[in-house]
Design an enzyme around this catalytic site. Sequence first.
Site, PDB file in Angstrom:
ATOM      1  N   HIS A  98       0.862  -1.176   0.000  1.00  0.00           N
ATOM      2  CA  HIS A  98       0.000   0.000   0.000  1.00  0.00           C
ATOM      3  C   HIS A  98       0.900   1.227   0.000  1.00  0.00           C
ATOM      4  O   HIS A  98       2.132   1.109  -0.020  1.00  0.00           O
ATOM      5  CB  HIS A  98      -0.959  -0.034   1.199  1.00  0.00           C
ATOM      6  CG  HIS A  98      -0.267  -0.283   2.516  1.00  0.00           C
ATOM      7  ND1 HIS A  98       0.625   0.614   3.069  1.00  0.00           N
ATOM      8  CD2 HIS A  98      -0.302  -1.341   3.368  1.00  0.00           C
ATOM      9  CE1 HIS A  98       1.069   0.131   4.213  1.00  0.00           C
ATOM     10  NE2 HIS A  98       0.534  -1.064   4.419  1.00  0.00           N
ATOM     11  N   HIS A 143       4.061   1.379   2.242  1.00  0.00           N
ATOM     12  CA  HIS A 143       5.270   0.717   1.723  1.00  0.00           C
ATOM     13  C   HIS A 143       5.919   1.567   0.634  1.00  0.00           C
ATOM     14  O   HIS A 143       7.139   1.717   0.598  1.00  0.00           O
ATOM     15  CB  HIS A 143       4.907  -0.642   1.107  1.00  0.00           C
ATOM     16  CG  HIS A 143       4.299  -1.629   2.056  1.00  0.00           C
ATOM     17  ND1 HIS A 143       2.980  -2.008   1.982  1.00  0.00           N
ATOM     18  CD2 HIS A 143       4.822  -2.330   3.085  1.00  0.00           C
ATOM     19  CE1 HIS A 143       2.725  -2.907   2.921  1.00  0.00           C
ATOM     20  NE2 HIS A 143       3.815  -3.117   3.610  1.00  0.00           N
ATOM     21  N   LYS A 164       5.331   3.107  11.656  1.00  0.00           N
ATOM     22  CA  LYS A 164       4.088   2.401  11.996  1.00  0.00           C
ATOM     23  C   LYS A 164       4.382   1.277  12.990  1.00  0.00           C
ATOM     24  O   LYS A 164       3.629   1.070  13.942  1.00  0.00           O
ATOM     25  CB  LYS A 164       3.469   1.848  10.711  1.00  0.00           C
ATOM     26  CG  LYS A 164       2.482   0.723  10.880  1.00  0.00           C
ATOM     27  CD  LYS A 164       1.126   1.266  11.094  1.00  0.00           C
ATOM     28  CE  LYS A 164       0.016   0.249  11.195  1.00  0.00           C
ATOM     29  NZ  LYS A 164       0.309  -1.143  11.076  1.00  0.00           N
ATOM     30  N   GLN A 182       9.386  -2.204  16.431  1.00  0.00           N
ATOM     31  CA  GLN A 182      10.189  -2.984  15.477  1.00  0.00           C
ATOM     32  C   GLN A 182      11.370  -2.161  14.954  1.00  0.00           C
ATOM     33  O   GLN A 182      12.491  -2.663  14.838  1.00  0.00           O
ATOM     34  CB  GLN A 182       9.293  -3.417  14.318  1.00  0.00           C
ATOM     35  CG  GLN A 182      10.024  -4.020  13.149  1.00  0.00           C
ATOM     36  CD  GLN A 182       9.059  -4.549  12.114  1.00  0.00           C
ATOM     37  OE1 GLN A 182       8.507  -5.625  12.282  1.00  0.00           O
ATOM     38  NE2 GLN A 182       8.840  -3.816  11.039  1.00  0.00           N
ATOM     39  N   SER A 231      -1.529  -3.680   5.716  1.00  0.00           N
ATOM     40  CA  SER A 231      -2.000  -4.785   4.873  1.00  0.00           C
ATOM     41  C   SER A 231      -3.173  -5.481   5.550  1.00  0.00           C
ATOM     42  O   SER A 231      -4.069  -6.005   4.886  1.00  0.00           O
ATOM     43  CB  SER A 231      -0.875  -5.793   4.633  1.00  0.00           C
ATOM     44  OG  SER A 231       0.253  -5.133   4.111  1.00  0.00           O
ATOM     45  N   ARG A 232      -3.177  -5.495   6.887  1.00  0.00           N
ATOM     46  CA  ARG A 232      -4.239  -6.190   7.627  1.00  0.00           C
ATOM     47  C   ARG A 232      -5.566  -5.433   7.596  1.00  0.00           C
ATOM     48  O   ARG A 232      -6.590  -6.002   7.959  1.00  0.00           O
ATOM     49  CB  ARG A 232      -3.800  -6.465   9.069  1.00  0.00           C
ATOM     50  CG  ARG A 232      -2.736  -7.559   9.157  1.00  0.00           C
ATOM     51  CD  ARG A 232      -2.511  -8.033  10.587  1.00  0.00           C
ATOM     52  NE  ARG A 232      -1.710  -9.253  10.629  1.00  0.00           N
ATOM     53  CZ  ARG A 232      -0.399  -9.293  10.890  1.00  0.00           C
ATOM     54  NH1 ARG A 232       0.261  -8.185  11.139  1.00  0.00           N
ATOM     55  NH2 ARG A 232       0.255 -10.442  10.906  1.00  0.00           N
TER      56      ARG A 232
HETATM   57  P1  AMP Z   1       4.960  -5.155   6.459  1.00  0.00           P
HETATM   58  O1  AMP Z   1       4.796  -5.502   5.026  1.00  0.00           O
HETATM   59  O2  AMP Z   1       3.677  -4.926   7.187  1.00  0.00           O
HETATM   60  O3  AMP Z   1       5.914  -6.065   7.172  1.00  0.00           O
HETATM   61  O4  AMP Z   1       5.652  -3.728   6.471  1.00  0.00           O
HETATM   62  C1  AMP Z   1       6.853  -3.487   5.768  1.00  0.00           C
HETATM   63  C2  AMP Z   1       7.372  -2.135   6.174  1.00  0.00           C
HETATM   64  O5  AMP Z   1       6.415  -1.134   5.854  1.00  0.00           O
HETATM   65  C3  AMP Z   1       7.648  -2.027   7.677  1.00  0.00           C
HETATM   66  O6  AMP Z   1       8.852  -1.302   7.870  1.00  0.00           O
HETATM   67  C4  AMP Z   1       6.444  -1.266   8.167  1.00  0.00           C
HETATM   68  O7  AMP Z   1       6.707  -0.519   9.334  1.00  0.00           O
HETATM   69  C5  AMP Z   1       6.174  -0.346   7.005  1.00  0.00           C
HETATM   70  N1  AMP Z   1       4.806   0.154   7.018  1.00  0.00           N
HETATM   71  C6  AMP Z   1       3.669  -0.571   7.141  1.00  0.00           C
HETATM   72  N2  AMP Z   1       2.591   0.245   7.159  1.00  0.00           N
HETATM   73  C7  AMP Z   1       3.064   1.507   7.055  1.00  0.00           C
HETATM   74  C8  AMP Z   1       2.444   2.801   7.027  1.00  0.00           C
HETATM   75  N3  AMP Z   1       1.128   2.958   7.118  1.00  0.00           N
HETATM   76  N4  AMP Z   1       3.252   3.893   6.900  1.00  0.00           N
HETATM   77  C9  AMP Z   1       4.598   3.745   6.821  1.00  0.00           C
HETATM   78  N5  AMP Z   1       5.233   2.563   6.831  1.00  0.00           N
HETATM   79  C10 AMP Z   1       4.479   1.458   6.956  1.00  0.00           C
END
Ligand code: AMP
Length: 265
Positions: free
Chosen positions: A34, A37, A149, A153, A186-187
């Site tokens: 989204h 990312h 976000k 982590q 994503s959730r």
């Molecule tokens: P994920 O695919 O959920 O593991 O996220 C991959 C990366 O994208 C991680 O570093 C997350 O913190 C970041 N991320 C997820 N959602 C957001 C958001 N709304 N804004 C900024 N970064 C995000």
Amino acid sequence: MIIARGRKELEQALSEVRSSGRSIGFVPTMGALHEGHLSLVRLTQSEADFTGASIFVNPTQFAPNEDFDAYPRSEPRDLELLRRTGADFVYLPLVDEVYEGGFDSPVTAGPAAEGLESNFRPHFFGGVVNVVFRLFSHVRPDVAVFGEKDFQQLQVIQEMVDMQSLGVRIIGGPIERDEHGLALSSRNAYLTEYEMSVARKLNVILFDVATAIRNGTPVSTSTAQASLRLLDGGFRKVDYISVRWDRVLAAVWLGKTRLIDNVPL
Ligand code: AMP
């Protein structure tokens, strides 16, 4: 855009980049991309010469009762979004390639992993540092970007990079939100229309807590009040709402979906 499905292909592409003296920027993701990312990819592009992302749904950060199988997967769309954002490479390894030799972790998470998420997902940061260390050893980036976000982590990864002296510069990217302030995730794809309307209250309540604390309300009072507001507002359960790193951080349940968010104090 180079699409590398194996480590060999990735090596080949990146070794040419390295030998020409260009820096490598990297955004690890689990796909179902989204705007959050993509904003990280853009941030990387301003910090490195050759930038890309990985898409890898990491089994070691899910507990057996969690949503590994149901986690949204949308590879063709993800590739198109990355291509349009101007990513130079995408790495899509298989589990066998990332965990060649077994699932044991070469690294452990440090003190930043204590509390908050770990109280509810004790396996989580072990799995995160395990996969990030492995992906870093494949990509060998100069710079890697992680979203604020997942604020805890981000701290855990910075700590791991410092403890292991990996020499990767870690940058935190701001949280991307929808027009109602809901942090993109994503959730969010799991949410019904009704749940979406409830989910949008989370950021409002967190910003209110931050304002109240700045105005002198004790942390324990404002977080306790917020917890009640969240439950009254339709959330099923509040895992935590706490202050750390000058942030108000929360994890809440909406039906079967767990949402996290945080705002600065
Ligand atoms: P994920 O695919 O959920 O593991 O996220 C991959 C990366 O994208 C991680 O570093 C997350 O913190 C970041 N991320 C997820 N959602 C957001 C958001 N709304 N804004 C900024 N970064 C995000």
